[in-house]
Design a protein around this motif. Structure first.
Motif, PDB file in Angstrom:
ATOM      1  N   ARG A  81      -3.935  -4.894  -3.993  1.00 33.31           N
ATOM      2  CA  ARG A  81      -4.323  -3.507  -3.721  1.00 33.31           C
ATOM      3  C   ARG A  81      -5.839  -3.320  -3.838  1.00 33.31           C
ATOM      4  O   ARG A  81      -6.329  -2.622  -4.726  1.00 33.31           O
ATOM      5  N   ASP A  94      12.771  -4.238  -0.664  1.00 33.50           N
ATOM      6  CA  ASP A  94      12.823  -3.114  -1.592  1.00 33.50           C
ATOM      7  C   ASP A  94      13.750  -3.381  -2.769  1.00 33.50           C
ATOM      8  O   ASP A  94      14.113  -2.446  -3.498  1.00 33.50           O
ATOM      9  N   PHE A 129       0.793   4.708  -5.919  1.00 29.64           N
ATOM     10  CA  PHE A 129       1.238   5.323  -4.671  1.00 29.64           C
ATOM     11  C   PHE A 129       1.031   6.838  -4.602  1.00 29.64           C
ATOM     12  O   PHE A 129       1.364   7.446  -3.589  1.00 29.64           O
ATOM     13  N   GLY A 130       0.528   7.435  -5.667  1.00 32.31           N
ATOM     14  CA  GLY A 130       0.343   8.879  -5.672  1.00 32.31           C
ATOM     15  C   GLY A 130       1.353   9.576  -6.570  1.00 32.31           C
ATOM     16  O   GLY A 130       2.422   9.044  -6.864  1.00 32.31           O
ATOM     17  N   ARG A 140      -5.872   9.989 -10.165  1.00 32.38           N
ATOM     18  CA  ARG A 140      -4.412   9.993 -10.265  1.00 32.38           C
ATOM     19  C   ARG A 140      -3.962  10.016 -11.722  1.00 32.38           C
ATOM     20  O   ARG A 140      -2.986  10.695 -12.056  1.00 32.38           O
ATOM     21  N   PRO A 154       0.813  -1.225   0.000  1.00 35.32           N
ATOM     22  CA  PRO A 154       0.000   0.000   0.000  1.00 35.32           C
ATOM     23  C   PRO A 154       0.838   1.263   0.000  1.00 35.32           C
ATOM     24  O   PRO A 154       0.390   2.314  -0.455  1.00 35.32           O
ATOM     25  N   VAL A 155       2.069   1.162   0.509  1.00 42.62           N
ATOM     26  CA  VAL A 155       2.988   2.297   0.540  1.00 42.62           C
ATOM     27  C   VAL A 155       4.334   1.812   0.024  1.00 42.62           C
ATOM     28  O   VAL A 155       4.781   0.713   0.375  1.00 42.62           O
ATOM     29  N   ALA A 156       4.971   2.606  -0.822  1.00 40.40           N
ATOM     30  CA  ALA A 156       6.280   2.229  -1.360  1.00 40.40           C
ATOM     31  C   ALA A 156       7.341   3.183  -0.824  1.00 40.40           C
ATOM     32  O   ALA A 156       7.143   4.397  -0.802  1.00 40.40           O
ATOM     33  N   SER A 157       8.464   2.630  -0.405  1.00 43.27           N
ATOM     34  CA  SER A 157       9.568   3.458   0.052  1.00 43.27           C
ATOM     35  C   SER A 157      10.229   4.145  -1.139  1.00 43.27           C
ATOM     36  O   SER A 157      10.112   3.689  -2.291  1.00 43.27           O
ATOM     37  N   ASP A 181      -7.580  -1.507  -2.120  1.00 45.84           N
ATOM     38  CA  ASP A 181      -7.920  -0.129  -1.785  1.00 45.84           C
ATOM     39  C   ASP A 181      -8.054   0.750  -3.020  1.00 45.84           C
ATOM     40  O   ASP A 181      -8.604   1.854  -2.936  1.00 45.84           O
ATOM     41  N   ALA A 193       5.328   9.831  -6.275  1.00 50.43           N
ATOM     42  CA  ALA A 193       6.115   8.615  -6.460  1.00 50.43           C
ATOM     43  C   ALA A 193       6.802   8.586  -7.812  1.00 50.43           C
ATOM     44  O   ALA A 193       7.880   7.990  -7.964  1.00 50.43           O
TER      45      ALA A 193
END
Length: 311
Positions: free
Chosen positions: A283, A202, A233-234, A294, A115-118, A285, A237
């Motif tokens: 995903r 990662d 991720f938005g 997006r 859900p979140v990527a570094s 969500d 990213a």
């Protein structure tokens, strides 16, 4: 030898013969919704523990073309030691198995999308795209010239049939007026999104599904990865992907705004068409509204940068 999970004895016998070493198939697992492609596990496992088997219909020209491209791409990737599975054997006319068959090694990692990527993960994705652009490649029959991602789908025609938006129409008209940027062609994956990547933490351990590969601009894979990162991720990213690409390539990327518009134009007005794939990759969500917002934000920003470049 008994057939397993609907696989014919002929196919299993071919796979065993390709692996060699006196192994037998011990288990068969469907990798996509319990079906094709298949993970074959062997006993004894001291020589080869498992392989991936992909099957297709030799009577379907589209399947034949895709399998031919996949095999050609895996050979190029192997020659240049790119992060891809190794080709073990292929039956591209069904002469040996009665079907299209492709056998490869198994890559470590998984393709579930977090859900979140570094920032590290996103820069690694950019670096993988940069590795592809180091391979010069002239178009050839199995690896044709590509000018966008997922080149075998005519998204513009689909939008004319199913409806479009003012923004997508403006992007399409803009691309029609602009020439495709010139430059040397390189090896492109042609469908570089998170669902076609494998990860261990990662670290990207490999790329899969090379059936859209070919020769084209580095911008195809770079902006394909940027657009996917923005969807997953938005919008911010995408910049991390670009940073990773430029750091690995040792140069600034060219024509990023143009290729971003191309990447975002490989969609339909209603983003519901890609929701099942996102959910399948972990995903749930993401829905059509979020993806549409997006996509539009990414595309609007790319068109604005094109405007600024033309002033």
């Amino acid at each position: 030898m008994m057939a397993m999970s609907g696989l014919s004895e002929e196919v299993l016998r071919w796979a065993v013969g390709a692996v060699g070493g006196g192994v037998r198939v011990a288990a068969v697992t469907g990798l996509r919704e319990g079906a094709n492609p298949w993970l074959l596990r062997f006993e004894p496992a001291d020589q080869v523990e498992a392989v991936v088997l992909r099957l297709g219909d030799p009577a379907d020209p589209d399947h034949c073309r895709r399998f031919g491209t996949e095999v050609a791409a895996l050979r190029v990737a192997g020659d240049y030691r790119l992060p891809a599975a190794q080709l073990i054997a292929a039956d591209l006319d069904g002469a040996e198995t009665g079907t299209l068959a492709l056998l490869t090694t198994v890559l470590p990692g998984d393709s579930k999308i977090p859900p979140v990527a570094s920032a590290r993960r996103l820069r690694c994705l950019g670096a993988v795209a940069a590795a592809l652009q180091t391979v010069p490649l002239a178009p050839r029959a199995a690896l044709p010239l590509r000018t966008r991602s997922i080149a075998d789908v005519d998204f513009a025609a689909c939008r004319r049939e199913k409806g479009t938006t003012q923004l997508l129409k403006a992007a399409e008209e803009r691309l029609d007026r602009l020439p495709v940027p010139e430059g040397p062609t390189v090896f492109v994956h042609g469908d570089l999104w998170h669902g076609n990547t494998l990860w261990s933490g990662d670290r990207c351990t490999g790329l899969v599904d090379w059936d859209c590969a070919g020769a084209g601009s580095p911008g195809i894979d770079l902006s394909g990865a940027r657009f996917d990162a923005a969807l997953m991720f938005g919008i911010p990213a995408a910049d991390q992907v670009l940073q990773g690409w430029q750091r690995a390539a040792g140069r600034r990327a060219d024509q990023v705004a143009y290729w971003d518009v191309v990447a975002a134009s490989c969609t339909l007005a209603d983003m519901a068409f890609c929701v099942p794939a996102m959910h399948d990759q972990g995903r749930p969500d993401l829905d059509a509204d979020v993806l549409g917002e997006r996509r539009d934000a990414f595309l609007s920003a790319a068109l604005a940068r094109l405007d600024a470049e033309e002033r």
